[in-house]
Design an enzyme around this catalytic site. Structure first.
Site, mmCIF file in Angstrom:
data_model
loop_
_atom_site.group_PDB
_atom_site.id
_atom_site.type_symbol
_atom_site.label_atom_id
_atom_site.label_comp_id
_atom_site.label_asym_id
_atom_site.label_seq_id
_atom_site.Cartn_x
_atom_site.Cartn_y
_atom_site.Cartn_z
ATOM 1 N N ASN A 68 77.898 17.643 37.903
ATOM 2 C CA ASN A 68 77.217 18.935 37.762
ATOM 3 C C ASN A 68 76.194 19.167 38.880
ATOM 4 O O ASN A 68 75.380 20.064 38.793
ATOM 5 C CB ASN A 68 76.511 19.006 36.397
ATOM 6 C CG ASN A 68 75.441 17.938 36.237
ATOM 7 O OD1 ASN A 68 75.266 17.090 37.115
ATOM 8 N ND2 ASN A 68 74.718 17.974 35.135
ATOM 9 N N GLU A 120 68.570 17.042 36.357
ATOM 10 C CA GLU A 120 69.692 17.851 35.886
ATOM 11 C C GLU A 120 69.503 19.318 36.291
ATOM 12 O O GLU A 120 68.368 19.772 36.457
ATOM 13 C CB GLU A 120 69.759 17.777 34.350
ATOM 14 C CG GLU A 120 69.980 16.371 33.791
ATOM 15 C CD GLU A 120 71.442 15.919 33.836
ATOM 16 O OE1 GLU A 120 72.184 16.343 34.743
ATOM 17 O OE2 GLU A 120 71.827 15.128 32.955
#
Ligand code: PGA
Length: 235
Positions: A134, A141
């Site tokens: 991702n 993140e």
């Protein structure tokens, strides 16, 4: 950013390990921050074969990130990985090892402890990174904003599907990670990208658009990044 493309994982690993060994060997004292996961495994296997080249160096090792809420000795921790792939084969002096405890009772306090240790060390000489599916680097993140320092990270769906995470019986929801500033203040960064499965995210990264939705894109701001990748991970 300097890109080097390789035909296979083995060739990437051999060349990356040579690069790392040379970087370490030209110092008296060196701070290495090490990623875990599938990507660096061959590199570390090759690196330990070259240990005589840097045995004279006072090496400090930092674990880049860690899964939370799991015993350190569990096979799927970053701790077990580093013990197996670097610490044991290098007979590494554990006194110069900085590492989040995966089962720390107070995760926030654990991050403060690691941050203080990092401050005590000064600059990371070389930070080895993989690229998440991702676009994460370590457990920074994708989000509306990124965090500069060590923090407890809420794991994305994608990270919860990582092969290391799938080895545990209960899903892990949080992790420990160095922050973006900790990483970006490193003197040199080695980003390794391997395999067709990374093609989509790596191509997005190559658009050079810097966004917290693709944390690795911040590496475009750093003056000394080497990106070693396999040919099949691009275009
Ligand atoms: P991988 O993990 O090396 O196993 O692909 C990289 C990451 O998720 O950061």
């Amino acid at each position: 950013m300097k890109f080097l493309s390789f035909e296979s994982d083995v060739s990437l690993g051999q060349n990356a390990s040579e690069f790392i060994a040379k970087e370490i060997a030209r110092h008296d004292s060196f701070v290495l921050c090490a990623a875990t996961g599938g990507t660096p495994t061959i590199t570390y296997r090759e690196l330990v074969k070259k240990k005589s080249a840097f045995e004279h160096v006072r090496l400090t090792l930092i674990k880049l990130d860690e899964w939370g809420g799991i015993e350190p000795t569990h096979a799927s921790t970053c701790e077990s990985y580093l013990q197996q792939h670097l610490i044991e084969p290098l007979s590494f002096n554990q006194e110069r090892y900085i590492s989040f405890r995966s089962d720390a009772p107070d995760p926030e306090a654990e991050c403060r402890r690691i941050q203080e240790s990092l401050h005590g060390l000064g600059r990371i000489n070389l930070c080895i990174l993989g690229l998440g599916m991702n676009g994460h680097i370590a457990f920074n993140e994708p989000a509306d904003f990124l965090q500069p320092g060590c923090h407890v990270a809420r794991l994305s769906e994608s990270s919860q599907q990582h092969p290391m995470a799938l080895q545990r019986s209960l899903p892990g929801t949080f992790g420990f990670t160095l922050g973006m500033a900790d990483i970006l203040q490193s003197e040199t960064i080695l980003l390794m990208v391997s395999g067709q499965k990374k093609k989509e995210i790596f191509n997005e990264f190559m658009n050079r658009k810097i966004t917290p939705r693709l944390p690795a894109s911040f590496l475009w701001l750093h003056p000394n990044v080497f990106c070693y990748h396999t040919a099949d991970s691009l275009h």
